[in-house]
Write an enzyme that holds these catalytic residues in place. Structure first.
Site, PDB file in Angstrom:
ATOM      1  N   MET A 179      42.405  67.546  -3.848  1.00  0.00           N
ATOM      2  CA  MET A 179      41.110  67.577  -4.488  1.00  0.00           C
ATOM      3  C   MET A 179      40.395  68.869  -4.090  1.00  0.00           C
ATOM      4  O   MET A 179      39.633  68.905  -3.137  1.00  0.00           O
ATOM      5  CB  MET A 179      40.315  66.350  -4.054  1.00  0.00           C
ATOM      6  CG  MET A 179      38.978  66.267  -4.663  1.00  0.00           C
ATOM      7  SD  MET A 179      38.026  64.736  -4.443  1.00  0.00           S
ATOM      8  CE  MET A 179      38.949  63.713  -3.359  1.00  0.00           C
ATOM      9  N   PRO A 180      40.648  69.970  -4.800  1.00  0.00           N
ATOM     10  CA  PRO A 180      40.033  71.249  -4.463  1.00  0.00           C
ATOM     11  C   PRO A 180      38.527  71.272  -4.742  1.00  0.00           C
ATOM     12  O   PRO A 180      38.062  70.720  -5.735  1.00  0.00           O
ATOM     13  CB  PRO A 180      40.745  72.246  -5.379  1.00  0.00           C
ATOM     14  CG  PRO A 180      41.952  71.551  -5.884  1.00  0.00           C
ATOM     15  CD  PRO A 180      41.634  70.102  -5.858  1.00  0.00           C
TER      16      PRO A 180
END
Length: 61
Positions: free
Chosen positions: A1-2
């Site tokens: 989850m950037p």
């Protein structure tokens, strides 16, 4: 989850910010092979009175 955080000075239009979020998401998805729905882009807009370079506020330039 950037998570991608972008800080910039005030003055961009809503359309510019919308395009920025979209294009950054595309680049991150491509390079990290991450699903777009997992990419978070946080825009931090700063007032020119709250930012300085070389001892001078941007609002004073």
């Amino acid at each position: 989850m950037p998570f991608v955080t972008i800080q910039f000075l005030e003055g961009r239009t809503d359309d510019q910010k919308k395009a920025l979020v979209s294009e950054v998401t595309e680049v991150v998805a491509k390079n990290l092979k991450a699903p777009k729905e997992n990419i978070h882009v946080i825009l931090e807009e700063m007032k020119k009175t709250d930012y300085g370079v070389g001892g001078v506020r941007k609002s004073d330039i």
